[in-house]
Every structure is written in C-alpha cells, then in structure tokens.
Design an enzyme around this catalytic site. Structure first.
Site, PDB file in Angstrom:
ATOM      1  N   GLU A 188      18.196  31.139  79.705  1.00  0.00           N
ATOM      2  CA  GLU A 188      18.650  32.175  78.770  1.00  0.00           C
ATOM      3  C   GLU A 188      17.478  32.910  78.140  1.00  0.00           C
ATOM      4  OE1 GLU A 188      21.234  30.300  75.920  1.00  0.00           O
ATOM      5  OE2 GLU A 188      22.320  29.251  77.508  1.00  0.00           O
ATOM      6  N   VAL A 189      16.423  32.195  77.825  1.00  0.00           N
ATOM      7  CA  VAL A 189      15.285  32.805  77.133  1.00  0.00           C
ATOM      8  C   VAL A 189      14.116  32.900  78.120  1.00  0.00           C
ATOM      9  CG1 VAL A 189      13.691  32.642  75.191  1.00  0.00           C
ATOM     10  CG2 VAL A 189      16.063  31.832  74.941  1.00  0.00           C
ATOM     11  N   HIS A 221      12.673  21.643  77.730  1.00  0.00           N
ATOM     12  CA  HIS A 221      13.572  20.911  76.833  1.00  0.00           C
ATOM     13  C   HIS A 221      13.197  19.431  76.905  1.00  0.00           C
ATOM     14  CE1 HIS A 221      16.889  24.058  76.568  1.00  0.00           C
ATOM     15  NE2 HIS A 221      16.291  24.467  77.671  1.00  0.00           N
ATOM     16  N   HIS A 276       9.950  27.291  78.620  1.00  0.00           N
ATOM     17  CA  HIS A 276      10.156  26.239  77.623  1.00  0.00           C
ATOM     18  C   HIS A 276      10.618  24.985  78.341  1.00  0.00           C
ATOM     19  CE1 HIS A 276      13.773  28.745  78.008  1.00  0.00           C
ATOM     20  NE2 HIS A 276      14.492  27.646  77.820  1.00  0.00           N
ATOM     21  N   ASN A 317      14.888  24.992  82.702  1.00  0.00           N
ATOM     22  CA  ASN A 317      15.806  25.929  83.341  1.00  0.00           C
ATOM     23  C   ASN A 317      15.026  27.188  83.731  1.00  0.00           C
ATOM     24  OD1 ASN A 317      18.058  24.231  82.843  1.00  0.00           O
ATOM     25  ND2 ASN A 317      18.157  24.974  80.737  1.00  0.00           N
ATOM     26  N   ARG A 355      12.526  22.454  67.141  1.00  0.00           N
ATOM     27  CA  ARG A 355      13.873  21.951  67.427  1.00  0.00           C
ATOM     28  C   ARG A 355      14.761  23.062  67.974  1.00  0.00           C
ATOM     29  NH1 ARG A 355      13.387  16.968  66.162  1.00  0.00           N
ATOM     30  NH2 ARG A 355      12.015  16.419  64.444  1.00  0.00           N
ATOM     31  N   ASP A 356      15.552  22.678  69.005  1.00  0.00           N
ATOM     32  CA  ASP A 356      16.515  23.620  69.571  1.00  0.00           C
ATOM     33  C   ASP A 356      17.575  23.947  68.522  1.00  0.00           C
ATOM     34  OD1 ASP A 356      17.422  24.333  72.774  1.00  0.00           O
ATOM     35  OD2 ASP A 356      18.955  24.541  71.202  1.00  0.00           O
TER      36      ASP A 356
HETATM   37  P1  DGP Z   1      17.592  27.934  78.320  1.00  0.00           P
HETATM   38  O1  DGP Z   1      16.850  29.263  78.345  1.00  0.00           O
HETATM   39  O2  DGP Z   1      18.953  28.039  78.937  1.00  0.00           O
HETATM   40  O3  DGP Z   1      16.810  26.824  78.950  1.00  0.00           O
HETATM   41  O4  DGP Z   1      17.839  27.502  76.818  1.00  0.00           O
HETATM   42  C1  DGP Z   1      17.382  28.205  75.712  1.00  0.00           C
HETATM   43  C2  DGP Z   1      17.537  27.307  74.508  1.00  0.00           C
HETATM   44  O5  DGP Z   1      16.998  27.977  73.386  1.00  0.00           O
HETATM   45  C3  DGP Z   1      18.987  26.934  74.152  1.00  0.00           C
HETATM   46  O6  DGP Z   1      19.118  25.514  74.220  1.00  0.00           O
HETATM   47  C4  DGP Z   1      19.172  27.418  72.719  1.00  0.00           C
HETATM   48  C5  DGP Z   1      17.768  27.678  72.240  1.00  0.00           C
HETATM   49  N1  DGP Z   1      17.624  28.799  71.328  1.00  0.00           N
HETATM   50  C6  DGP Z   1      18.080  30.055  71.528  1.00  0.00           C
HETATM   51  N2  DGP Z   1      17.729  30.851  70.505  1.00  0.00           N
HETATM   52  C7  DGP Z   1      17.007  30.062  69.647  1.00  0.00           C
HETATM   53  C8  DGP Z   1      16.358  30.313  68.402  1.00  0.00           C
HETATM   54  O7  DGP Z   1      16.340  31.416  67.859  1.00  0.00           O
HETATM   55  N3  DGP Z   1      15.734  29.244  67.821  1.00  0.00           N
HETATM   56  C9  DGP Z   1      15.721  27.994  68.390  1.00  0.00           C
HETATM   57  N4  DGP Z   1      15.081  27.027  67.741  1.00  0.00           N
HETATM   58  N5  DGP Z   1      16.324  27.736  69.568  1.00  0.00           N
HETATM   59  C10 DGP Z   1      16.960  28.756  70.183  1.00  0.00           C
END
Ligand code: DGP
Length: 120
Positions: A100-101, A107, A105, A92, A34-35
């Site tokens: 961001e990460v 979504h 991944h 993304n 889960r996000d």
């Molecule tokens: P993006 O790279 O922009 O596609 O989105 C990264 C997503 O990761 C964002 O929706 C928030 C999520 N996220 C960031 N840090 C963590 C974490 O430590 N644990 C989880 N479960 N989700 C995270």
C-alpha cells in the site's frame, strides 16, 4: 527495472516530520515505528531513511552503510520488543505483494502465534 520513488508517500512524510509516529527505534539509516493498524500485539514497521520504494530497490541500490544500518535497526526492534518466542518479517512488494505504501518497509509481527504464512 525502473524504481520510481514518489516522495509524497505517507512514510516519506513521516520521515520529514510532517506526520507523527510512535517511534520504537531510530538510527542514521532507519526508523522503526508502530503500525497504525496493528495486526498482532507487536507490529512494528522498519523503514530506511533513503528514497527506496521496495525491498528489491533497497537491496539493489542502497549503500552498504544503509543496508547494515537498516539490519541493525531490525535487530534493535527485536531486542526492544522481546520477540524470543518468534516473529514474522514481511515485505509486501508492488501489486502482487499488495504493497500500500510505496516506501520500503519491513513489518515485524510478534506477540502471538501468527498461523500459516498465507491463507490461500
Ligand atoms: P503495506 O504497504 O501493505 O505493506 O502496509 C502498509 C502499512 O502501513 C499498513 O499495515 C498500515 C500502515 N500505515 C499506513 N499509514 C500509516 C501511518 O500514517 N502511520 C503508521 N504508523 N502506519 C501506517
């Protein structure tokens, strides 16, 4: 294209068990959890276990087994989360995609009408 993977990213730490996660499904090649900041009633991230920084990196370099295992995990998440009414899958990617990460991944967003794909 040089896909440089940074193994200090937060999802690499989740895969190594250094940071907890709310797992929805796991197989040999993928983890779904889960996000942390859900944007819909269902907001699950599906990630490959291998070191791929983006969808295009994964699509180019992951083995057939890894790619099939990843898509099987997507199917299991959809089944487990009950997304019969529909869902959105988002990957993304890099700067313009506002990633961001830097670990690939997908979504999976569901549980309400998600509106138009982009707002501008
Ligand atoms: P993006 O790279 O922009 O596609 O989105 C990264 C997503 O990761 C964002 O929706 C928030 C999520 N996220 C960031 N840090 C963590 C974490 O430590 N644990 C989880 N479960 N989700 C995270």
């Amino acid at each position: 294209m040089d896909f440089a993977y940074d193994d200090q990213n937060i999802f690499a730490k989740i895969l190594r068990g250094e940071i907890p996660n709310a797992t929805v499904f796991e197989n040999d090649h993928a983890l779904a959890f889960r996000d942390l900041y859900p944007q819909a009633p269902v907001h699950v991230l599906v990630i490959p276990k291998g070191p791929y920084m983006s969808l295009d990196h994964f699509a180019r370099d992951a083995s057939a087994d890894e790619q099939v295992g990843f898509m099987q995990a997507v199917a299991e998440v959809c089944r487990l989360e009950g997304v019969e009414a529909g869902f959105r899958a988002v990957a993304n990617t890099r700067e313009d995609g506002v990633q961001e990460v830097p670990h690939y991944h997908l979504h999976i967003l569901a549980g309400r009408n998600l509106g138009p794909m982009l707002t501008r």
